[in-house]
Design a protein around this motif. Sequence first.
Motif, PDB file in Angstrom:
ATOM      1  N   ILE A  63       0.839  -1.196   0.000  1.00 46.73           N
ATOM      2  CA  ILE A  63       0.000   0.000   0.000  1.00 46.73           C
ATOM      3  C   ILE A  63       0.872   1.243   0.000  1.00 46.73           C
ATOM      4  O   ILE A  63       2.062   1.202   0.317  1.00 46.73           O
ATOM      5  CB  ILE A  63      -0.942   0.025   1.234  1.00 46.73           C
ATOM      6  N   SER A  64       0.259   2.363  -0.350  1.00 48.00           N
ATOM      7  CA  SER A  64       0.977   3.631  -0.373  1.00 48.00           C
ATOM      8  C   SER A  64       1.154   4.157   1.045  1.00 48.00           C
ATOM      9  O   SER A  64       0.524   3.674   1.996  1.00 48.00           O
ATOM     10  CB  SER A  64       0.198   4.657  -1.195  1.00 48.00           C
ATOM     11  N   VAL A  65       1.999   5.154   1.177  1.00 43.95           N
ATOM     12  CA  VAL A  65       2.238   5.758   2.490  1.00 43.95           C
ATOM     13  C   VAL A  65       0.949   6.367   3.032  1.00 43.95           C
ATOM     14  O   VAL A  65       0.635   6.228   4.230  1.00 43.95           O
ATOM     15  CB  VAL A  65       3.344   6.835   2.388  1.00 43.95           C
ATOM     16  N   ASP A  66       0.173   7.027   2.182  1.00 42.42           N
ATOM     17  CA  ASP A  66      -1.073   7.654   2.641  1.00 42.42           C
ATOM     18  C   ASP A  66      -2.069   6.610   3.129  1.00 42.42           C
ATOM     19  O   ASP A  66      -2.741   6.804   4.146  1.00 42.42           O
ATOM     20  CB  ASP A  66      -1.690   8.476   1.507  1.00 42.42           C
ATOM     21  N   LYS A  67      -2.178   5.513   2.393  1.00 45.94           N
ATOM     22  CA  LYS A  67      -3.080   4.434   2.812  1.00 45.94           C
ATOM     23  C   LYS A  67      -2.603   3.825   4.124  1.00 45.94           C
ATOM     24  O   LYS A  67      -3.409   3.537   5.018  1.00 45.94           O
ATOM     25  CB  LYS A  67      -3.137   3.372   1.715  1.00 45.94           C
ATOM     26  N   TYR A 112       6.332   8.162  14.934  1.00 40.66           N
ATOM     27  CA  TYR A 112       5.299   7.869  13.927  1.00 40.66           C
ATOM     28  C   TYR A 112       5.833   7.973  12.504  1.00 40.66           C
ATOM     29  O   TYR A 112       5.629   7.084  11.673  1.00 40.66           O
ATOM     30  CB  TYR A 112       4.107   8.818  14.120  1.00 40.66           C
ATOM     31  N   GLN A 113       6.566   9.042  12.204  1.00 45.20           N
ATOM     32  CA  GLN A 113       7.025   9.245  10.831  1.00 45.20           C
ATOM     33  C   GLN A 113       8.061   8.202  10.423  1.00 45.20           C
ATOM     34  O   GLN A 113       8.026   7.683   9.305  1.00 45.20           O
ATOM     35  CB  GLN A 113       7.607  10.653  10.655  1.00 45.20           C
ATOM     36  N   THR A 114       8.973   7.882  11.324  1.00 44.10           N
ATOM     37  CA  THR A 114      10.009   6.890  10.971  1.00 44.10           C
ATOM     38  C   THR A 114       9.415   5.490  10.842  1.00 44.10           C
ATOM     39  O   THR A 114       9.927   4.666  10.082  1.00 44.10           O
ATOM     40  CB  THR A 114      11.142   6.886  12.005  1.00 44.10           C
ATOM     41  N   ILE A 115       8.355   5.201  11.576  1.00 38.85           N
ATOM     42  CA  ILE A 115       7.649   3.922  11.404  1.00 38.85           C
ATOM     43  C   ILE A 115       6.932   3.906  10.065  1.00 38.85           C
ATOM     44  O   ILE A 115       6.963   2.913   9.323  1.00 38.85           O
ATOM     45  CB  ILE A 115       6.657   3.700  12.564  1.00 38.85           C
ATOM     46  N   LEU A 116       6.311   5.015   9.734  1.00 33.62           N
ATOM     47  CA  LEU A 116       5.577   5.125   8.468  1.00 33.62           C
ATOM     48  C   LEU A 116       6.507   5.063   7.260  1.00 33.62           C
ATOM     49  O   LEU A 116       6.097   4.621   6.175  1.00 33.62           O
ATOM     50  CB  LEU A 116       4.785   6.438   8.463  1.00 33.62           C
ATOM     51  N   ASN A 117       7.749   5.478   7.428  1.00 36.14           N
ATOM     52  CA  ASN A 117       8.703   5.486   6.312  1.00 36.14           C
ATOM     53  C   ASN A 117       8.970   4.096   5.740  1.00 36.14           C
ATOM     54  O   ASN A 117       9.487   3.973   4.623  1.00 36.14           O
ATOM     55  CB  ASN A 117      10.031   6.115   6.750  1.00 36.14           C
ATOM     56  N   PHE A 118       8.613   3.054   6.480  1.00 38.22           N
ATOM     57  CA  PHE A 118       8.767   1.699   5.954  1.00 38.22           C
ATOM     58  C   PHE A 118       8.026   1.545   4.631  1.00 38.22           C
ATOM     59  O   PHE A 118       8.480   0.829   3.730  1.00 38.22           O
ATOM     60  CB  PHE A 118       8.235   0.670   6.966  1.00 38.22           C
ATOM     61  N   PHE A 119       6.903   2.220   4.504  1.00 39.68           N
ATOM     62  CA  PHE A 119       6.052   2.034   3.334  1.00 39.68           C
ATOM     63  C   PHE A 119       6.536   2.817   2.108  1.00 39.68           C
ATOM     64  O   PHE A 119       5.921   2.733   1.048  1.00 39.68           O
ATOM     65  CB  PHE A 119       4.605   2.422   3.683  1.00 39.68           C
ATOM     66  N   VAL A 120       7.648   3.529   2.252  1.00 37.39           N
ATOM     67  CA  VAL A 120       8.230   4.214   1.090  1.00 37.39           C
ATOM     68  C   VAL A 120       8.913   3.191   0.183  1.00 37.39           C
ATOM     69  O   VAL A 120       8.585   3.061  -0.998  1.00 37.39           O
ATOM     70  CB  VAL A 120       9.237   5.290   1.539  1.00 37.39           C
TER      71      VAL A 120
END
Length: 311
Positions: free
Chosen positions: A228-232, A263-271
């Motif tokens: 999935i995308s980062v936004d999703k 939060y942001q560094t966890i979310l960066n996985f989806f990049v």
Amino acid sequence: MDGSNLSRQYKEFISDFRQWPQLDHAQEWILYKHNIGSVVCIDETVLSCGELYTVVTNPSGHGGPGTLIAMIKGTDAETVIGVLEKIGLNKRKTVREVTLDLSPTMMKIARRVFPKAYLTNDRFHVQRLFYEAIDDLRITYRWMARDQENEEVRKCRDNKEQYIPFRYRNGDTRRQLLARAKHILTKNRVNWTESQKLRAEIIFENYPDLRYAYQLAQELTDIYNSRISVDKARTMLARWYDAVEAMDFGPFQTVLNTFRNHYQTILNFFVNRDTNAFAESFNSKLKAFRNQFRGVRDIPFFLYRLEKLTA
């Protein structure tokens, strides 16, 4: 052939160890500027007698030559930064991503040394944190079961009756059920054996909080496994976060605090879906290499040999 003598001959005469450019400071750090790449992994490892070293690697080296960027004694942020800043700023700016665990020290190092890179916290450390919270909940229930059993034993003793422990339909006592639940609660249900399926069914019937927590763990795994995308991912993780807030138990609050702080560094996985698994793999190779030589007595010589294999 005398192995000890051969090793000594190799160290002192056959190899160029005594002419090694990094020998003077090898006890404290070694650095290979040319091995830096667009993606860098940072982790820590125990080298000898509990001595921690910070390890910086390039995953594109695949564990062979070109992999090791630096090994620095200790995990003090300023010390590690001081060594890594020996690499020119322009070279450090070419790093676009740094993968690491949830260590605040490692994140501080990465932000200072690689100013143009985004940080990616390893998904497996995030998931492990949640599973540790589930295990704390399981242990809490096990202590409650122990107290209940002790109370039942006391009553039987006072009434001069034989104590017969309560058993579930699979034959487990309350304590046994919760003790044997440890591995069930960390495995996907598709990997359960028939006996584990029955045990899980009983656990979830009697401890609904464990069932709810296990479902949330599986949801987190599904989110990570989804392409999935980062936004999703942001939306799905926000919903998952709201569900975890309903868990009124201390360790889950730690999970929530970790998500808020990183939060942001966890979310960066989806990049790019990068993890710090390579750093863990490299650490395993280090340990295997160390065990092959039955420990590390001479750290500089050990690092010299490591250079020949990975730098």
